[in-house]
Design an enzyme around this catalytic site. Structure first.
Site, PDB file in Angstrom:
ATOM      1  N   GLY A  76       0.816  -1.220   0.000  1.00  0.00           N
ATOM      2  CA  GLY A  76       0.000   0.000   0.000  1.00  0.00           C
ATOM      3  C   GLY A  76       0.843   1.260   0.000  1.00  0.00           C
ATOM      4  O   GLY A  76       0.535   2.234  -0.695  1.00  0.00           O
ATOM      5  N   CYS A  77       1.919   1.252   0.767  1.00  0.00           N
ATOM      6  CA  CYS A  77       2.793   2.431   0.863  1.00  0.00           C
ATOM      7  C   CYS A  77       3.544   2.659  -0.439  1.00  0.00           C
ATOM      8  O   CYS A  77       3.757   3.802  -0.858  1.00  0.00           O
ATOM      9  CB  CYS A  77       3.763   2.278   2.030  1.00  0.00           C
ATOM     10  SG  CYS A  77       2.912   2.115   3.611  1.00  0.00           S
TER      11      CYS A  77
END
Length: 155
Positions: free
Chosen positions: A44-45
């Site tokens: 996600g990051c």
């Protein structure tokens, strides 16, 4: 230190980043996007950082600076920034001072266990350093477009 609130001046800070020390007051006259993320090189990051990277020119065109922040070390940030070709600074907040100032440390469930970590959040400051918008506990898809639209709304 109390958590910053929308409509209030963000307390000045100086922090180590992949682009050298960053002092918020040195960014006066520019809009500032601070995005807090849990950890370098996680799915996600990585996607969120790539989305900010891909829209970087659009943010610059709006006189906006994008800065990523997590608790990872400067070395981790440098590797992550190089691998993802990130054109903006990543702040290493290992002492959690910025995380505390913005109130992004939360208890989260990770594989059935409670862990203390950063809640994915973004903060938009105007040219005078006033917090004009915040997104907390956000989802990555479409987020950067929302932030860019909010940047464009600042007169």
């Amino acid at each position: 230190m109390s958590q910053v609130q929308p409509g209030t001046q963000v307390q000045d800070f100086t922090a180590a980043s992949t682009k050298g020390d960053i002092r918020l007051s040195d960014l006066a006259g520019r809009k500032v996007v601070l995005y807090f993320y849990p950890k370098d090189s996680t799915p996600g990051c990585t996607t969120e950082s790539q989305d900010f990277r891909d829209a970087h020119g659009d943010f610059l065109a709006e006189n906006a600076v994008v800065i990523g922040i997590s608790r990872d070390s400067l070395r981790s940030h440098e590797n992550f920034a190089a691998k993802q070709e990130l054109p903006f600074a990543l702040i290493s907040d290992t002492d959690e001072s910025l995380c505390q100032q913005f109130g992004v440390i939360k208890m989260k469930n990770m594989y059935g266990k409670q862990v203390r970590g950063i809640e994915r959040s973004t903060f938009l400051l105007d040219e005078k350093g006033v917090l004009v918008r915040e997104w907390r506990g956000l989802r990555v898809p479409g987020h950067v477009e929302q932030v860019l639209e909010a940047v464009r709304q600042i007169p």
